[in-house]
Design an enzyme around this catalytic site. Sequence first.
Site, PDB file in Angstrom:
ATOM      1  N   GLU A  44      -1.180   0.249  -1.661  1.00  0.00           N
ATOM      2  CA  GLU A  44      -1.179  -0.630  -2.827  1.00  0.00           C
ATOM      3  C   GLU A  44      -1.450  -2.063  -2.404  1.00  0.00           C
ATOM      4  O   GLU A  44      -1.057  -2.488  -1.312  1.00  0.00           O
ATOM      5  CB  GLU A  44       0.160  -0.593  -3.585  1.00  0.00           C
ATOM      6  CG  GLU A  44       0.285   0.508  -4.617  1.00  0.00           C
ATOM      7  CD  GLU A  44       0.835   1.789  -4.035  1.00  0.00           C
ATOM      8  OE1 GLU A  44       0.842   2.815  -4.736  1.00  0.00           O
ATOM      9  OE2 GLU A  44       1.258   1.768  -2.861  1.00  0.00           O
ATOM     10  N   THR A  45      -2.106  -2.777  -3.296  1.00  0.00           N
ATOM     11  CA  THR A  45      -2.238  -4.226  -3.195  1.00  0.00           C
ATOM     12  C   THR A  45      -1.615  -4.821  -4.447  1.00  0.00           C
ATOM     13  O   THR A  45      -1.878  -4.356  -5.565  1.00  0.00           O
ATOM     14  CB  THR A  45      -3.709  -4.649  -3.071  1.00  0.00           C
ATOM     15  OG1 THR A  45      -4.242  -4.126  -1.844  1.00  0.00           O
ATOM     16  CG2 THR A  45      -3.849  -6.163  -3.062  1.00  0.00           C
TER      17      THR A  45
END
Length: 250
Positions: A44-45
């Site tokens: 995830e970012t």
Amino acid sequence: MEIYVVDAFTDRPFAGNPAGVVLLTEPRDDAWMQAIAAEMKHAETAFVTPDNHLRWFTPEAEVDLCGHATLATAHVLGGEQTFTTRSGPLTCVNDDGWIRMDFPADPPELTDPPIGLVEALPHATIKSVSLGRFDYLIELESAAEVRSLRPDVQGLTQISSRGVIVTAIGDGDADIVSRCFYPAVGVPEDPVTGSAHCTLASYWVPRLQRADLLAEQASPRGGFVRATLDQDRVLLSGQAVTVLRGHLSV
């Protein structure tokens, strides 16, 4: 605007779960954020606005809740934060070198295994199957089975959930051990999954009759999460290390 890579749920670099963190200084559309997440290639970012509106993207899709990228974002911003998210307000506080996050509990309900699940977990001794808000939770016979499991990742993409958590009672310092697989959203195995521990704590606390758990996620990178069940909330605590800081040029 600034971009970071933070290893979450660890006290040392190159362990735990790496997350990208982007400090937005101006509005950006969904396609731009998705492109950045795909470029970063982390599980995830996180993208956070100046008023603390927080969103999370995998390389392939936006997700409703992400623990390790929330921890990473709070770490970058100094620890004490309250974020507005698709899963409601999430509060983070400093706690003696750890960051404690207040997340919604996710008590899973026992269910029959969906078609294809048993076949996707070869040689696993399944004790129970439950379904939480996002994931199937599979209790296996032992921590050794959790550690040695080699799932059919392609088969798991056919399961109608965000992902699959496998878990067992711990075999060392940790009370429980788990691994988490999310191939349907582009993450074959997540190194350490904060949001999964909302489900894990809700499942294990009544069974172990302990309010506070030390949980190990036994991925190749590995990491530890402290989890406390408090009625309809789960308090998740972890450490984090910044390994990269830079500036986006697009």
